[in-house]
Write a protein that holds these residues in place. Structure first.
Motif, mmCIF file in Angstrom:
data_model
loop_
_atom_site.group_PDB
_atom_site.id
_atom_site.type_symbol
_atom_site.label_atom_id
_atom_site.label_comp_id
_atom_site.label_asym_id
_atom_site.label_seq_id
_atom_site.Cartn_x
_atom_site.Cartn_y
_atom_site.Cartn_z
ATOM 1 N N ASN A 129 0.954 -1.220 0.152
ATOM 2 C CA ASN A 129 0.120 -0.065 0.071
ATOM 3 C C ASN A 129 1.048 1.221 0.073
ATOM 4 N N THR A 130 0.273 2.373 -0.404
ATOM 5 C CA THR A 130 1.110 3.548 -0.384
ATOM 6 C C THR A 130 1.240 4.079 0.920
ATOM 7 N N ASP A 131 2.685 4.117 1.430
ATOM 8 C CA ASP A 131 2.909 4.737 2.732
ATOM 9 C C ASP A 131 3.155 6.397 2.628
ATOM 10 N N TYR A 132 1.834 6.796 3.170
ATOM 11 C CA TYR A 132 1.955 8.425 2.933
ATOM 12 C C TYR A 132 2.979 9.243 3.801
ATOM 13 N N THR A 133 3.529 8.354 4.870
ATOM 14 C CA THR A 133 4.524 9.064 5.465
ATOM 15 C C THR A 133 5.832 9.037 5.086
ATOM 16 N N ALA A 134 6.065 8.117 3.972
ATOM 17 C CA ALA A 134 7.386 7.669 3.504
ATOM 18 C C ALA A 134 7.921 8.536 2.347
ATOM 19 N N PRO A 135 8.869 8.863 1.721
ATOM 20 C CA PRO A 135 9.187 9.569 0.550
ATOM 21 C C PRO A 135 8.853 8.570 -0.540
ATOM 22 N N ASN B 242 4.809 14.286 0.800
ATOM 23 C CA ASN B 242 5.242 13.270 -0.256
ATOM 24 C C ASN B 242 4.688 13.070 -1.386
ATOM 25 N N ILE B 243 3.522 13.312 -1.570
ATOM 26 C CA ILE B 243 2.636 13.255 -2.863
ATOM 27 C C ILE B 243 2.759 14.473 -3.569
ATOM 28 N N TYR B 244 2.265 15.495 -2.804
ATOM 29 C CA TYR B 244 2.140 16.805 -3.370
ATOM 30 C C TYR B 244 2.677 17.856 -2.605
ATOM 31 N N ILE B 245 3.252 19.049 -2.871
ATOM 32 C CA ILE B 245 3.914 19.983 -2.260
ATOM 33 C C ILE B 245 2.954 21.208 -2.718
ATOM 34 N N PRO B 246 2.435 21.866 -1.660
ATOM 35 C CA PRO B 246 1.398 22.890 -2.191
ATOM 36 C C PRO B 246 2.157 24.266 -3.025
ATOM 37 N N GLU B 247 1.784 24.670 -3.896
ATOM 38 C CA GLU B 247 2.223 25.630 -4.505
ATOM 39 C C GLU B 247 2.190 26.958 -3.679
#
Lengths: 646, 389
Positions: A54-60, A448-453
């Motif tokens: 599964n996607t680990d949202y806490t990991a890079p 990790n998934i998205y960095i806000p602009e």
């Protein structure tokens, strides 16, 4: 004891009964059916294993090294880390290619083709037909052309099939080399395929393809198809149409692709909407008459052409009827079809409509696969419409659900599209979710998934401001620092003002806010004056807010520093602070019995021309024990009259 | 008196909001009107720098007509001094100005329209406070206000409503109060006058801050559109139930038999499609899938003879049973036979060499022994037979 006894005397359990009765039925049917072997491909096991992760949202993300020093924290870092890694691979590849003679040993048996240097052909190479075949097979455009020319010089007789293959290859890539499939990151970060309405003519006139086409006498349907598709998809429409007419007059059957590309480019051939549509109808009619089976590409081409005519109100009705036509011949629309439909139906000024919701209802829970190069435009565009036109959060959640079904995420396109997708999703969430819910969502995807602009950060800051959620400042600020946005003027001003507007009674929050202000102060003081790019100019109002926040946390010395800045560098500071900030500074002075600082501030107020100096002077006069010299200074600032009133 | 305060408060708020708009009007109007309004307006003090500059230049031309000459002259002098003082200081401000003014104007036009509404609510509140026939009082107030407004001179707009309101309260408060009020109003109006001549830094700042407040709003505007859009009913379009044109009447059959296909073109097209959905792997298994597809990895399930196509042609016994290669030349017994049998055992267990290489190995020994044939016979180690060529 009595309980167990009670159990014993009750009836046998119904399941047990069923099992007992089955005992007899087993005997009557002894045959065991062995299932047929399912042939598995080489990647099936891997696929099954991959599905368990599964996607680990806490990991890079997987591609980055799992090392705190090497985890990227900004979009820029993400991009450069990923591309550096790939550039390492490229360097290795280059060395392999340049020094092929050093790698003569057999590293693996069976040999791994991709680890071998590429064949290099030069003008002096001895080539034969096999070389041409293999370079066409590997889709090496430049090599094939070179080998073809060498063979022609040697007067080798080339079979028609090989020439046809070569023609198709050159037409498809328009004489330029293909993009290497192995550079995934580069493709991911390249600014993707842009869906521009008007395409330039890129076809190279009088190129090898045309001479090969001339040599294929007499030209048949296949060679005509190749040259027309190639020319039309690279903008040489005039000649393409000429060849199309020629092929028609000779009664040749052409491929579906030819019709598709001609329909797709019909908007550039004809001027007005009626003529364009008439041309499309004509082409579709010819397909029917010549028994050319349309495919999903045909549907998408028609839709793209109609989307180009979105100004015309009749286009909508036409699009719906075309959908029905293709449904009759069992052609299912792909994502690109829906993308074009959205472009047609959801225009900026049009009334919001149910199209997107309908499309999502049809697609929901399906695993999608790519059928058209423009399929990757769908998700980004759908989310944009959802955010900008419909403002429908539940629909956005459904789109996101669809995107995360199966392997659908592959259809997101590239990093650019992905970030637009998330930007719109974030804006919508920020607007319509409660702040707590929004931050749950935020914590999941950021960083990790998205960095806000910066734009999204501003919107988030405004939402915090509106909700007065002052406990979130430290959190959002640490993210701002992490994403390297703490040097942005708008964001810095926004957070300072917002902190000033939402003071807290909680000691912890007060300290946090003061820490933020100090961090901003250090950052801005540290910026070198010779920097040209993104130098933040001090704003009087922001400095005033900073003073207030600092005083609120009892950091008088730091507030003095800020006032010092205001006082000493009036030239570089834009405007003056709010009088309330200065008043609170004087109040703080009074609390501390610091007459010098109070008078200093008063002097500044006088210099800045505030009307309120008189009452402030009175306050200082009445609350503080002033020495002789201080009194005379106060008098010189506010004048004797003001103090006399008291 | 509380009523009065209330009215003053509400009117103050409205006045504050119209401050900028009035300054905008001032800039637009013809000079004579500017003159009257700037002397009566309670708000021009806070107009922005450039605006007030304009205000002041215009009065100069008309100075003799309306104001006292002295006042104008001093104003001029004051301004010149001020300008000299301010110019180097405010260079940055001036640079930024034009855009901000634009925004402020834009904003105020919006507020301008809302003025009536605000007056209406103010009137309503006042009427409620007064008690009695609330509706009637409110109606009366509104009638006065809304009737007078359009008739009033544009430039006096911000001042006039206040004035009217006071008048409306007349029946309740009596004539005395009214005159008091009026006089108060005059004081109110005259107050900003000196400020107009000398614009202190604080005033400039206030006006700047107001502009900033104003300038913050426009960027939000695009987002504000959401609600208006939402109020529109959502149009229902049935995408999937259209009436077909009937383009493909002759194509209902499944596929066409003699379809023209371009093999290489389709291959290129599929490659592009595949590349469009190949994305950086998200875990090791996905990466292994990509490696497998590139041919860099063993195919699962693991088979250690994978890809050894050449070897598949050779049966295993040929690798293991090598003794028959000794037939015909090797002595039947003795040390040579012994040695060669050991060579065969060794070779049969060697999985690095192909059968051909093993045979070569044996034949090398054969040739060696054959060349030493005479010597071997002499020492009695057996008789190596020369094989027929």
């Amino acid at each position: 004891m009595s309980f167990i006894q009670g159990l014993r005397c009750c009836r046998p359990h119904p399941v047990l009964q069923a099992v007992r009765s089955q005992k007899y039925s087993v005997q009557s049917d002894p045959e065991i059916v062995i299932p047929k072997r399912i042939h598995r491909g080489p990647t099936d096991i891997l696929r099954a294993l991959a599905n368990t992760v599964n996607t680990d949202y806490t990991a890079p993300q997987y591609k980055y090294h799992d090392d705190p020093y090497l985890i990227p924290t900004s979009n820029f870092a993400k991009r450069s880390y990923a591309l550096s890694q790939e550039s390492g691979r490229k360097a290795a590849k280059w060395i392999l290619q340049e020094h092929a003679d050093l790698f003569q040993h057999r590293v693996a048996d069976p040999p791994i083709e991709v680890f071998y240097p590429k064949n290099v052909y030069t003008e002096e190479s001895e080539v034969d037909l096999e070389d041409l075949k293999s370079s066409i097979d590997n889709l090496e455009v430049a090599d094939s052309i070179l080998v073809y020319n060498l063979l022609k010089q040697k007067n080798v007789d080339l079979p028609r099939e090989i020439l046809q293959d070569l023609l198709e290859l050159i037409c498809f890539y328009n004489e330029t080399d293909k993009f290497e499939e192995q550079w995934i990151e580069e493709r991911w970060y390249k600014q993707g395929m842009v869906d521009s309405g008007v395409r330039r003519k890129t076809w190279k006139d009088n190129n090898v393809a045309e001479s090969i086409f001339q040599s294929l006498e007499p030209a048949d349907g296949k060679s005509y198809s190749a040259i027309i598709s190639g020319m039309a998809s690279h903008g040489q429409l005039e000649v393409a149409w000429k060849y199309f007419e020629q092929a028609k007059s000779q009664g040749l059957t052409l491929t579906t692709d030819v019709y598709n590309v001609l329909i797709r480019t019909s908007n550039f051939v004809k001027e007005n909407h009626e003529a364009r549509w008439a041309l499309n109808v004509e082409l579709l009619g010819e397909m029917n008459a010549n028994k050319v089976q349309p495919n999903v590409g045909t549907l998408n081409s028609v839709m793209e052409s109609l989307a180009g005519m979105a100004n015309n109100p009749a286009s909508r009705e036409t699009a719906i009827r075309i959908m029905a036509d293709f449904k009759n011949i069992n052609i299912k629309p792909s994502l690109a079809t829906y993308y074009h439909l959205l472009k047609l139906f959801c225009r900026d000024k049009s009334r919001p409509n149910s199209i997107l919701a309908d499309i999502i209802s049809v697609l929901e829970h399906q695993e999608l696969s790519i059928e058209d190069p423009k399929d990757t435009f769908f998700f980004t565009h759908a989310m944009e419409i959802c955010c900008k036109q419909l403002s429908d959060l539940s629909l956005a959640d459904r789109i996101d659900g669809l995107l995360h079904t199966g392997n659908n995420y592959n259809l997101i396109g590239d990093s650019f599209k992905e970030s637009i997708y998330y930007r719109n999703y974030f804006l919508l969430k920020c607007e319509y979710e409660t702040l707590d819910d929004f931050f749950n969502f935020y914590d999941k995807l950021v960083p990790n998934i998205y960095i806000p602009e910066p734009l999204v950060t501003e919107v988030i800051l405004k939402a915090i401001d509106m909700n007065g959620a002052n406990h979130l400042y430290s959190k959002i600020w640490s993210d701002i620092v992490l994403f390297d946005q703490n040097g942005r003027e708008r964001i810095v001003n926004l957070i300072v003002e917002s902190m000033y507007k939402n003071p807290s009674d909680d000691e912890k929050v007060k300290t946090e806010m003061a820490d933020i202000v100090e961090a901003i102060w250090t950052k801005l003081e540290g910026q070198s004056s010779d920097r040209v790019y993104r130098v933040i100019e001090w704003k009087g109002s922001s400095l005033g807010y900073m003073i207030s926040v600092l005083l609120n946390a009892g950091r008088f010395e730091k507030a003095c520093d800020v006032l010092q800045k205001l006082d000493k560098e009036q030239q570089s500071v834009l405007g003056v602070p709010d009088i309330r900030s200065l008043q609170s500074f004087i109040d703080a002075c009074l609390e501390r019995n610091d007459a010098t600082a109070a008078l200093w501030c008063l002097q500044y107020c006088y210099d800045a021309g505030f009307d309120e100096i008189n009452e402030m002077g009175l306050k200082i006069h009445s609350k503080l024990e002033l020495s002789e010299s201080q009194l005379s200074r106060l008098t010189s600032i506010v004048g004797e009259d003001a103090l006399q009133k008291h | 008196m509380p009523i009065l305060q209330r009215i003053l408060l509400t009117s103050n708020i409205t006045a504050k909001r119209t401050i900028l708009s009035s300054s905008v009007w001032l800039a637009k109007k013809d000079p004579p009107e500017v003159q009257t309004s700037s002397s009566s307006s309670s708000s021009s003090s806070s107009s922005s720098d450039s605006d007030s500059d304009e205000d002041k230049t215009k009065p100069q031309k008309q100075g003799q007509q309306t104001g006292t000459a002295n006042q104008k002259l001093s104003a001029l002098l004051q301004r010149m001094v001020e300008e000299e003082k301010n110019v180097p200081l405010q260079e940055k401000l001036n640079l930024a100005k034009p855009r901000q003014i634009e925004k402020a104007k834009h904003l105020e036009k919006k507020n301008e329209k809302k003025l009536d509404e605000k007056l209406a609510t103010a009137a309503k509140e006042v009427a409620e406070d007064l008690g009695g026939d609330v509706k009637k009082t409110e109606m009366e107030l509104l009638q006065k206000l809304l009737y007078k407004n359009p008739a009033a001179d544009d430039s006096e707009k911000p001042a006039k409503p206040k004035y009217d309101k006071k008048e409306d309260d007349k029946p309740d408060l009596g004539t005395l109060t009214l005159s008091e009020l009026l006089s108060e109003m005059k004081i109110d109006r005259s107050k900003p006058k000196p400020a107009e001549q000398y614009q202190s830094r604080a005033d400039q700042v206030r006006s700047m801050m107001r502009q900033q407040e104003g300038s913050e709003r426009p960027p939000q505007r695009p987002r504000r559109q959401f609600p208006t859009d939402r109020t529109k009913p959502i149009e229902n379009i049935n995408l999937f139930n259209g009436e077909p044109f009937g383009f493909f009447k002759d194509l209902k059959a499944d596929g066409v038999s003699e379809e023209v296909k371009l093999a290489v073109w389709d291959k290129c097209f599929n490659r592009e499609l595949r590349m469009a959905v190949t994305q950086p792997p998200t875990n090791i298994y996905e990466e292994m899938i990509q490696w497998t597809n590139k041919g860099m990895l063993w195919h699962f399930p693991i088979d250690n003879e994978q890809g050894l196509e050449e070897e598949k042609q050779v049966y295993f016994s040929e690798h293991v049973h090598l003794e028959h290669h000794l037939e015909g030349w090797c002595p039947d017994k003795g040390p040579i036979r012994n040695f060669m049998e050991l060579v065969c055992v060794g070779l049969s267990k060697n999985y690095w060499l192909t059968v051909e290489e093993k045979k070569e190995h044996i034949y090398w020994f054969r040739d060696f022994f054959v060349s030493k044939r005479v010597m071997i016979k002499e020492i009695g180690a057996g008789d190596v037979i020369q094989p027929e060529a």
